[in-house]
Write a protein that holds these residues in place. Structure first.
Motif, short mmCIF file in Angstrom:
data_model
loop_
_atom_site.label_atom_id
_atom_site.label_comp_id
_atom_site.label_asym_id
_atom_site.label_seq_id
_atom_site.Cartn_x
_atom_site.Cartn_y
_atom_site.Cartn_z
N ILE A 26 0.84 -1.20 0.00
CA ILE A 26 0.00 0.00 0.00
C ILE A 26 0.87 1.26 0.00
N LEU A 27 1.94 1.26 0.81
CA LEU A 27 2.83 2.42 0.85
C LEU A 27 3.53 2.64 -0.49
N PHE A 28 3.92 1.57 -1.17
CA PHE A 28 4.51 1.73 -2.50
C PHE A 28 3.51 2.34 -3.47
N ASN A 29 2.23 1.99 -3.34
CA ASN A 29 1.21 2.57 -4.22
C ASN A 29 1.02 4.05 -3.94
N PHE A 30 1.08 4.47 -2.68
CA PHE A 30 1.04 5.90 -2.37
C PHE A 30 2.19 6.60 -3.07
N ALA A 36 9.36 9.08 1.77
CA ALA A 36 9.10 8.51 3.09
C ALA A 36 8.26 7.23 3.01
N PRO A 37 7.12 7.20 2.28
CA PRO A 37 6.39 5.93 2.16
C PRO A 37 7.20 4.84 1.47
N ASN A 38 8.05 5.23 0.53
CA ASN A 38 8.89 4.26 -0.17
C ASN A 38 9.87 3.61 0.80
N ILE A 39 10.47 4.39 1.66
CA ILE A 39 11.43 3.85 2.63
C ILE A 39 10.72 2.94 3.63
N ILE A 40 9.57 3.39 4.13
CA ILE A 40 8.83 2.57 5.09
C ILE A 40 8.36 1.27 4.43
N GLY A 41 7.88 1.36 3.20
CA GLY A 41 7.47 0.15 2.47
C GLY A 41 8.62 -0.81 2.27
N SER A 42 9.80 -0.28 1.98
CA SER A 42 10.99 -1.14 1.82
C SER A 42 11.34 -1.84 3.12
N ILE A 63 2.20 14.23 -8.84
CA ILE A 63 1.80 15.59 -8.47
C ILE A 63 2.92 16.55 -8.90
N PRO A 64 2.67 17.39 -9.90
CA PRO A 64 3.76 18.22 -10.44
C PRO A 64 4.11 19.45 -9.59
N SER A 65 3.27 19.84 -8.66
CA SER A 65 3.48 21.11 -7.95
C SER A 65 4.22 20.96 -6.62
N LEU A 66 4.86 19.84 -6.37
CA LEU A 66 5.55 19.64 -5.10
C LEU A 66 6.94 20.26 -5.12
N ASN A 67 7.32 20.91 -4.02
CA ASN A 67 8.70 21.40 -3.90
C ASN A 67 9.59 20.25 -3.39
N GLY A 68 10.85 20.52 -3.21
CA GLY A 68 11.80 19.47 -2.82
C GLY A 68 11.46 18.80 -1.50
N PHE A 69 11.10 19.59 -0.47
CA PHE A 69 10.76 19.00 0.83
C PHE A 69 9.50 18.17 0.74
N GLN A 70 8.50 18.67 0.03
CA GLN A 70 7.25 17.93 -0.11
C GLN A 70 7.48 16.61 -0.86
N GLN A 71 8.35 16.64 -1.87
CA GLN A 71 8.66 15.40 -2.57
C GLN A 71 9.30 14.39 -1.63
#
Length: 62
Positions: free
Chosen positions: A23-27, A48-54, A34-42
């Motif tokens: 589920i976290l990988f799908n998030f 963060a979900p990718n790391i937790i999913g891993s 989302i194209p409007s994210l700045n560096g911190f938001q990315q």
């Protein structure tokens, strides 16, 4: 075959952790679109979900 809440069963726990990781990988996939994210938001909503999913995928005890 028994279905239900069995958190003390290592196979059940492993399956639940992998499901949450999936589920976290799908998030991560949807947030990357989302194209409007700045560096911190990315970092926050994509990586963060990718790391937790891993970590949850590595937590397999069977």
């Amino acid at each position: 075959m028994h279905l239900g809440w069995r958190p003390h069963d290592i196979g059940w726990l492993s399956s639940v952790l992998q499901f949450v990781g999936t589920i976290l990988f799908n998030f991560n996939t949807f947030d990357a679109m989302i194209p409007s994210l700045n560096g911190f938001q990315q970092d926050l909503v994509i990586w963060a979900p990718n790391i937790i999913g891993s970590i949850l995928f590595l937590r397999r005890d069977t």
